[in-house]
Enzyme design. Structure first.
Site, short mmCIF file in Angstrom:
data_model
loop_
_atom_site.label_atom_id
_atom_site.label_comp_id
_atom_site.label_asym_id
_atom_site.label_seq_id
_atom_site.Cartn_x
_atom_site.Cartn_y
_atom_site.Cartn_z
N ARG A 129 -13.96 -18.28 -10.98
CA ARG A 129 -12.68 -17.14 -11.71
C ARG A 129 -12.67 -17.60 -13.22
NH1 ARG A 129 -10.85 -17.45 -5.54
NH2 ARG A 129 -9.53 -15.71 -5.10
N ARG A 147 -5.60 -8.75 8.27
CA ARG A 147 -5.89 -10.45 8.03
C ARG A 147 -4.53 -11.11 8.28
NH1 ARG A 147 -9.51 -12.67 3.47
NH2 ARG A 147 -7.53 -12.32 2.40
N ARG A 176 -2.48 -10.87 -7.46
CA ARG A 176 -4.04 -11.39 -6.57
C ARG A 176 -4.61 -9.97 -7.73
NH1 ARG A 176 -3.78 -12.81 -0.85
NH2 ARG A 176 -5.70 -13.37 -0.85
N ARG A 208 -2.67 -15.90 7.01
CA ARG A 208 -2.22 -16.71 5.58
C ARG A 208 -1.38 -16.47 5.04
NH1 ARG A 208 -8.04 -15.62 2.64
NH2 ARG A 208 -6.20 -15.74 0.73
N LYS A 219 -15.78 -11.09 1.06
CA LYS A 219 -17.09 -11.96 0.60
C LYS A 219 -17.15 -12.94 1.37
CE LYS A 219 -13.91 -13.07 -2.83
NZ LYS A 219 -12.53 -11.66 -2.45
P1 AMP Z 1 -9.23 -16.68 -2.02
O1 AMP Z 1 -9.46 -17.35 -0.91
O2 AMP Z 1 -10.78 -16.79 -2.98
O3 AMP Z 1 -9.28 -15.20 -2.01
O4 AMP Z 1 -8.69 -17.94 -2.51
C1 AMP Z 1 -7.16 -17.66 -2.29
C2 AMP Z 1 -6.35 -18.48 -3.36
O5 AMP Z 1 -7.18 -19.71 -3.72
C3 AMP Z 1 -6.43 -17.71 -4.50
O6 AMP Z 1 -5.91 -16.82 -4.25
C4 AMP Z 1 -5.88 -18.91 -5.87
O7 AMP Z 1 -4.65 -19.01 -5.82
C5 AMP Z 1 -7.35 -19.98 -4.94
N1 AMP Z 1 -8.67 -19.73 -5.51
C6 AMP Z 1 -9.15 -19.87 -5.07
N2 AMP Z 1 -10.76 -19.72 -5.79
C7 AMP Z 1 -10.37 -19.82 -7.11
C8 AMP Z 1 -10.88 -20.66 -8.37
N3 AMP Z 1 -11.66 -19.94 -8.19
N4 AMP Z 1 -10.54 -20.24 -9.11
C9 AMP Z 1 -8.36 -20.84 -9.44
N5 AMP Z 1 -8.08 -20.56 -8.00
C10 AMP Z 1 -8.54 -20.44 -6.87
#
Ligand code: AMP
Length: 188
Positions: A88, A127, A144, A133, A13
């Site tokens: 989400r 990654r 996740r 990360r 994404k």
């Molecule tokens: P991502 O980089 O989008 O994979 O997000 C990493 C982490 O950030 C996720 O596993 C959640 O813990 C948190 N996170 C990111 N975006 C959201 C969202 N829209 N709602 C809730 N948690 C989020």
């Protein structure tokens, strides 16, 4: 134009959103990136979020909606945005609709990148080496992925009912997925 890129962790994404930002002039809005910036700055919000993110669970709606609001109100209303990792939950999706409607805009397309779990594990391992990360561990990935399945089952029907949901094969190369994305976006 406002687009949501939807998909599991490491589906590509962020990579595709950056390409769309360059080629369509859309603002790339990633709540994950915003949260990681808060963590890097060691803010109170960042500290709170990190504890949750490291487990692979979702942070609260209140935090992410609050973070995205200022960006949406300043940038999406001007030229549109590509949303990556947001919304989400249905509460987040509804809050986003309200924010956009305030400037006469709405979500045009929700594009779901589909990819098999086996590929995701390989991508997460790669990654982890490249970006370091702290949530790119196999343990956190399992949480996740479970979280993804349950929030996808909640959020996608919301957009399917609006007839703006489309599926894209995310397992091809970055270049091919990007081409397919362009075709899909330009198609109507
Ligand atoms: P991502 O980089 O989008 O994979 O997000 C990493 C982490 O950030 C996720 O596993 C959640 O813990 C948190 N996170 C990111 N975006 C959201 C969202 N829209 N709602 C809730 N948690 C989020």
């Amino acid at each position: 134009m406002n687009i949501i890129l939807f998909g599991p962790p490491a589906a590509g994404k962020g990579t595709q959103a950056k390409i769309l930002e360059k080629e369509y002039g859309l603002k790339h809005l990633s709540t994950g990136d915003m949260l990681r910036a808060q963590i890097a700055e060691k803010t109170e919000l960042g500290l709170q979020a990190k504890a949750v993110m490291d487990t692979g669970a979702l942070v609260s709606d209140e935090i992410v909606i609050g973070m995205i609001r200022s960006y949406v109100e300043s940038s999406s209303c001007v030229k549109g945005a590509v949303f990556d990792g947001f919304p989400r939950t249905v509460a987040q999706a509804k809050a986003l609709d309200i924010m956009l409607s305030k400037c006469g805009k709405s979500i045009d397309k929700v594009i779901e990148l589909q990819i098999e779990d086996d590929q995701l594990i390989g991508r997460i391992q790669k990654r982890a080496l490249e970006e370091g990360r702290s949530d790119d561990t196999i343990e956190a990935l399992k949480v996740r992925l479970d979280a993804y399945r349950s929030y996808a089952a909640e959020v996608l029907p919301y957009y399917k009912a609006k007839h703006i949901h489309q599926i894209l094969d995310g397992m091809k190369s970055v270049e091919i997925v990007s081409q397919d994305l362009h075709t899909l976006i330009d198609s109507n």
